[in-house]
Design an enzyme around this catalytic site. Structure first.
Site, PDB file in Angstrom:
ATOM      1  CB  CYS B 265      -0.922   0.006   1.214  1.00  0.00           C
ATOM      2  SG  CYS B 265      -2.228  -1.231   1.094  1.00  0.00           S
ATOM      3  CB  CYS B 425      13.463   7.215  -6.811  1.00  0.00           C
ATOM      4  SG  CYS B 425      14.399   6.244  -5.642  1.00  0.00           S
TER       5      CYS B 425
END
Lengths: 85, 469
Positions: B265, B425
């Site tokens: 998630c 990132c």
């Protein structure tokens, strides 16, 4: 007249194929193995997902053992496991 | 009238004692509820925990406080509901097809909810409220603000508190009649069987593949029905495994997914209400099993697709597979195995740090900040993440698209073929394979490095105003 069958993609199969469903031209003798080949031709990114997915035809679970073939008008579902929560 | 006969006196005394005992039980319940409320009002989570732990000690013979109960103390079944219970469950008691018998079945049933996250939040609250006699909650993690959008059993004030304990508190505040058992631990091969054997129904509300296989195997070995739910992004799945001749998880998914195909998630995103819905369905199925409401149902898998015009689909399943290595006629797995090794992924949903590029070939946030040489900053996060926040003048090409979009990088380096390229990132994982792709394609004669720890580290060490998500 050309006959078709439908394929529905769920969860990560939907992400990999970038669609929730599409149509395929029906032919004789599309068993689990032939179906996998057809799916990979159209959506190569499905390769790792098909290895772990469950198949259902017309909302009924199917073994991946070539004991059945897709019929015209069938709705095939590709259901990979979801693990989040 | 004359004085009552001796028999009448004894009877009325007995009635009086019974009434007083009931009043005493009701008052004790009120005291416990007030104590819990008081402990919640304490701003620090640690303070709340301390008070909560002490509230369990005040228990009398009928005390059902959470902190004091162990899963291994015998679960006391009853033959009748108390008046406060009858008052509380009245709307279920008058429900045709449910009634007193089903309510008693719930009261005399014990269930284990594994995971107090998005699925466990709604599931445990509804099970506790419905009148389940004993409810075990397993979770090793702590309450985190970034999970509250779906883990509605916890709250802001409990940040940092054990999730198992926080869930128990919420259930006790909702219904002090429910006996809650807290299991603050990572469920693993060494402890799972003993815990699972102590309950009647097991609910899989976990967030990772390894624990799903562990729960399946332990439920088959312990002969317990397993109500399994899962959710990610906008999709959910619900199945009851190992129940009345139906399949186990391994019958349907014999091969664990390779870890690179598994999304959690935290990385994949999830709409909070989606696990909430699946958790509610799990609570419903567990109640139906406990009360025998689903006697004739064949095994099915329910698929929930929040964004589809058909939100629910039910797939008919077959019976268990005779050749299943776990629940088949000749099983080859007869005790719990090493599930982390079997699945090649950890028993939590945390994203592990990747070490693909040697440390000396990487660059730290501080070094980037001090670097005066003009460079190209390449951000390889997905566009939805780039849209939340980004560093000035960074070029966004998601890692997945990078091999096909190298031209965009080349265009930005036009006339500066020796310019260094720094790749960033979210956490410093995806940036590493991106560096390899750029190196293999000889994108620049300058350095190609990735930023250690990514934008999260940038926010932690350089710019606290840079958002974390």
């Amino acid at each position: 007249m050309t006959q078709h069958f439908k394929v529905l993609y769920f969860a990560s199969a939907k992400d990999a194929s970038k669609t929730d469903g599409d149509k395929f031209e029906w032919s004789d003798n599309i068993n689990a193995e032939a179906l996998t080949k057809l799916l990979l031709e159209r959506h190569p990114d499905l390769a790792p997902i098909l290895k772990i997915s469950m198949f259902a035809v017309n909302m009924e679970y199917m073994d991946q053992d070539n004991s059945w073939t897709v019929q015209p008008g069938d709705e095939v579902a590709i259901i990979p496991p979801v693990s989040g929560g | 009238m004359s004085t009552p006969t001796p028999t009448a006196t004894i009877e009325s005394l007995e009635v009086r004692v019974k009434r007083l005992e009931q009043e005493k039980a009701a008052l004790e319940q009120e005291v416990r509820a007030l104590r819990l409320e008081q402990s919640i009002a304490v701003p620090s989570a640690a303070g709340a925990e301390q008070l909560y732990a002490s509230s369990g000690d005040s228990g009398t013979s009928d005390s059902r406080g959470a902190a004091s109960t162990s899963a291994f103390t015998p679960f006391e079944k009853v033959v009748a509901l108390t008046n406060p219970e009858i008052a509380r469950y009245g709307r279920q008691l008058i429900l045709p097809g449910f009634g007193i018998q089903a309510q008693m079945d719930l009261r005399n049933c014990s269930m284990l909810v594994v995971g107090a996250g998005g699925l466990g939040a709604s599931c445990a609250l509804y099970l506790g409220a419905a009148g389940v006699g004993r409810l075990g909650i397993v979770d090793h993690d702590t309450v985190d603000i970034s999970n509250l959008h779906r883990q509605v059993i916890h709250n802001e004030a409990r940040q940092g508190m054990s999730k198992a304990r926080s869930a128990a508190l919420s259930i006790q505040l909702l219904n002090p009649h429910c006996e809650v058992v807290v299991h603050e631990l990572v469920l693993e091969s060494s402890n799972a069987q003993e815990i699972i054997n102590a309950y009647d129904i097991i609910i899989d509300a976990t967030d990772n593949v390894a624990t799903r296989y562990l729960l399946n195997d332990a439920s088959v070995l312990g002969q317990k029905p397993l109500v399994s739910g899962s959710a990610l992004r906008l999709d959910g799945q619900l199945t009851i495994y190992n129940y009345r001749g139906g399949p186990c998880y391994r019958c349907l998914f014999p091969t664990p997914p390779p870890s690179e195909t598994v999304t959690n998630c935290s990385d994949g995103g999830v709409l909070g209400v989606v696990p909430g819905i699946v958790g509610c369905l799990q609570a419903l199925e567990a109640i139906k099993i406990a009360t025998g409401l689903n006697k004739e149902d064949p095994p099915t898998m329910t698929l929930f697709s929040a964004n589809s015009s058909t939100m629910f689909r039910t797939i008919k399943l077959r019976k268990r597979k005779p050749d299943c290595i776990m629940c088949g006629d000749a099983p080859t797995i007869t005790k719990l195995i090493d599930y982390v090794r079997f699945c090649g992924s950890s028993a939590t949903d945390k994203t592990p740090d990747l070490f693909l590029i040697p440390y000396n070939e990487r660059i730290t946030c501080q070094e980037v900040l001090k670097d005066s040489v003009p460079h190209l900053l390449l951000d390889v996060r997905e566009k939805v993440q780039f849209d939340i926040c980004s560093l000035p003048s960074s070029l966004n090409i998601p890692l997945k698209a990078l091999p096909n979009e190298l031209e965009k990088v080349k265009a930005r380096l036009e006339g500066h073929k020796d310019r260094p390229v720094y790749v960033v990132c979210r956490r410093g994982n995806d940036s590493q394979p991106a560096v390899r792709i750029l190196q293999e394609n000889g994108i620049t004669t300058g350095e190609i490095k990735d930023i250690v720890g990514g934008l999260e580290k940038w926010s932690n060490t350089i710019d606290p105003d840079f958002p974390k998500y």
